[in-house]
Write a protein that holds these residues in place. Structure first.
Motif, PDB file in Angstrom:
ATOM      1  N   LYS A  52       0.892  -1.318   0.131  1.00 51.19           N
ATOM      2  CA  LYS A  52       0.114  -0.044   0.080  1.00 51.19           C
ATOM      3  C   LYS A  52       0.830   1.132  -0.081  1.00 51.19           C
ATOM      4  O   LYS A  52       0.738   2.164  -0.660  1.00 51.19           O
ATOM      5  N   LYS A  53       1.712   1.430   0.704  1.00 49.11           N
ATOM      6  CA  LYS A  53       2.839   2.172   0.776  1.00 49.11           C
ATOM      7  C   LYS A  53       3.550   2.556  -0.439  1.00 49.11           C
ATOM      8  O   LYS A  53       3.669   3.709  -0.859  1.00 49.11           O
ATOM      9  N   LYS A 117       2.330   7.189   7.193  1.00 48.34           N
ATOM     10  CA  LYS A 117       1.593   7.913   6.393  1.00 48.34           C
ATOM     11  C   LYS A 117       1.172   6.983   5.164  1.00 48.34           C
ATOM     12  O   LYS A 117       1.385   7.006   3.857  1.00 48.34           O
ATOM     13  N   ASP A 119      -1.674   5.279   3.245  1.00 49.96           N
ATOM     14  CA  ASP A 119      -3.278   5.072   2.842  1.00 49.96           C
ATOM     15  C   ASP A 119      -3.798   3.908   2.752  1.00 49.96           C
ATOM     16  O   ASP A 119      -3.263   2.988   1.631  1.00 49.96           O
ATOM     17  N   SER A 121      -6.490   2.689   1.916  1.00 50.32           N
ATOM     18  CA  SER A 121      -7.511   2.636   0.888  1.00 50.32           C
ATOM     19  C   SER A 121      -6.677   2.086  -0.280  1.00 50.32           C
ATOM     20  O   SER A 121      -7.276   1.694  -1.480  1.00 50.32           O
ATOM     21  N   LYS A 122      -5.585   2.200  -0.223  1.00 47.63           N
ATOM     22  CA  LYS A 122      -4.481   1.811  -1.642  1.00 47.63           C
ATOM     23  C   LYS A 122      -4.670   0.385  -1.719  1.00 47.63           C
ATOM     24  O   LYS A 122      -4.905  -0.315  -0.742  1.00 47.63           O
TER      25      LYS A 122
END
Length: 548
Positions: A52-53, A117, A119, A121-122
């Motif tokens: 995700k990052k 940080k 997200d 939702s990714k």
């Protein structure tokens, strides 16, 4: 976005055992398999977060304990280009794995997601594999729960080698780009290696059969498939292929056995003939150790240092013949474990750099050269071609037939070598290419330089963290005064060299020593081991006899 409730629900199914502390090191997490269930679940979560990052890039997860005994297991993460996990995430992996309760884990997870940080939702994508250990299936089930907890899209590569998993990660992430690494399948891996090998040996004589000790590990079925792809171009004889026999994995066989005992695996007695080449893989096929018997049936080991010397000299020769020496600089990276004779041999021919032990240190240092060769003495290593060098090889216009041939060889080497990580089977084919081109036997290869006699011993300590080093781990700065005592001892031995470093995976200290004779190297190693034992406040009545 808060941590999804599914994470806590799944975490409850994988409680952390009390009184066990985990640490993510060079080899990821590694310990006895029976305590790793919670770690595998949490690594699954972490892999999804890493993806995700990085905006949904595919992250690799390998469940393996490599050369360790069968009762152990472990897990490590692989970043998008097939390289080791970014070191900045290692500490987070350690913190998350040691959260005692589900609530503690969710709290630490929330703090990490906020600080990094990420997200949530990714999308998240992972590919994962395992070696042949009996504990693998249940640990993979825990890992899969980690993927499910964050809704990661997961691809199961099944039972495979560590190098193939690394290959798949890069192949998946470069698919359809100008940097495409190959088809993202095991078949793609075999086709890439075998095609490059056949090109490189097309005009050479077919070598005599090579015996491969597969360590009764996952290298056995993978090597069997490689045999099919190589056909008549490379006759291979596979030994120690019992992947379902309890307790057989790495037992008195494999690369680590050969390196530490410096003798032929007992199972190969009578199988390897004088003058014949043999090699050993380790349990997940990322280490390679060569050997041969001389005319008196005396065993000779050809370790990672010997491989580095053989390969580096060949690459330098090709670069020079191609007329590229002003554009392509070749360098070698070693650790303090490299035999002093190998360092001398290589330093007279090209730049050599020493870095701390651990693949991540070697790999990163090798990236600073146009072509970087790195091999640990234990047989783990590869050759890296920088992106700029790969462009040079693509665009260069040779002006003579000799330059053209050398250029084609360099291009094929770039395909043959698994540049994501050390790969025993890729490295084996690389060695065979060089031997074929140089018309070397094991004896002639071994004669490039003569190893200084050396000995490696380990000392069990209560706390390895009290040992601190500097100068690429060649000097101790803690405990105070110990390095001075070691220096005094070393000065008494002709050609003496010794260093002490803490293990990255267990509470032991490793002692390495070299000297001009076998007896002196052994004596120096055990005497330095005795110093370490005494400095740790050991009870003289329980002092190991070999340290007396």
């Amino acid at each position: 976005m808060p941590i999804p409730p599914a994470v806590a629900k799944f975490a409850d199914l994988h409680p952390k055992p009390a009184h066990v502390r985990f640490q993510y090191g060079t080899a990821g997490f590694r310990t006895v398999a029976s305590v790793l269930d919670s770690v595998l679940f949490r690594v699954g979560v972490l892999a999804a977060l890493r993806s995700k990052k990085l905006d949904g890039k595919t992250i690799g997860v390998m469940v393996t304990a490599s050369h360790n005994p069968e009762q152990d297991n472990g897990v490590k993460l692989v970043d998008p280009r097939g390289e080791m996990l970014d070191t900045s995430w290692e500490g987070h992996a350690t913190v998350l794995s040691n959260a005692q309760t589900t609530d503690d884990f969710i709290n630490e997870l929330d703090k990490f997601v906020q600080a990094a940080k990420i997200d949530l939702s990714k999308p998240a994508r992972v590919v994962y594999g395992r070696d042949t250990r009996p504990s693998g299936a249940s640990l993979v089930a825990a890992l899969e729960d980690g993927f499910k907890a964050l809704g990661a899209e997961a691809r199961d590569a099944g039972v495979t080698t560590t190098p193939i998993l690394h290959y798949l990660v890069r192949a998946i992430n470069t698919k359809g780009t100008k940097d495409s690494y190959g088809d993202d399948s095991e078949e793609g891996y075999f086709l890439k290696l075998s095609a490059a090998y056949k090109k490189l040996v097309a005009t050479r004589q077919t070598p005599s059969p090579l015996i491969i000790d597969c360590a009764n590990g996952v290298g056995a079925p993978i090597a069997a498939r490689l045999v099919e792809h190589l056909g008549d171009s490379m006759p291979l004889i596979l030994e120690n292929t019992s992947i379902t026999t309890p307790g057989a994995l790495n037992n008195a066989c494999g690369a680590d056995y050969v390196k530490t005992s410096q003798k032929l695996p007992p199972s190969l007695d009578g199988r390897l003939q004088p003058g014949q080449r043999g090699c050993s893989l380790d349990g997940d096929a990322d280490r390679l150790m060569y050997f041969y018997l001389d005319e008196r049936s005396q065993f000779h080991m050809l370790d990672g240092d010997k491989i580095a010397a053989l390969v580096a000299a060949f690459v330098v020769e090709l670069v020079k013949t191609a007329g590229l020496q002003s554009q392509v600089k070749v360098g070698v990276v070693q650790t303090a474990y490299a035999n002093g004779a190998s360092t001398k041999y290589l330093s007279e021919r090209l730049p050599v750099r020493c870095v701390p032990t651990g693949v991540k240190h070697l790999h990163h240092a090798a990236e600073h050269y146009n072509i970087g060769v790195y091999f640990e003495a234990n047989g783990h290593g590869t050759v890296l071609f920088s992106p700029a060098t790969q462009e040079t090889l693509r665009d260069y216009q040779p002006s003579t037939p000799a330059q053209s041939t050398a250029l084609e060889h360099l291009r094929s080497l770039n395909q043959l070598i698994n540049q994501t990580v050390g790969d025993a089977l890729s490295d084996m084919l690389l060695v065979e290419v060089v031997l074929a081109h140089k018309a070397y036997s094991g004896l002639e290869w071994d004669s490039l330089y003569v190893d200084l006699p050396n000995r490696l011993v380990k000392v069990v300590v209560a706390d390895r963290n009290q040992f601190k080093t500097e100068d690429a781990e060649r000097q101790l700065i803690s405990p105070p005064g110990l390095q001075q005592k070691i220096n005094e001892l070393v000065r008494r031995y002709d050609g003496g060299r010794s260093f002490v470093r803490p293990s990255g995976t267990e509470d032991v200290v490793r002692v390495y020593a070299e000297a001009s004779s076998r007896a002196q190297a052994d004596e120096l190693a055990f005497r330095v081991g005795g110093l370490v034992y005494d400095f740790c406040g050991g009870n003289p009545t329980t002092r190991p006899k070999e340290f007396i």
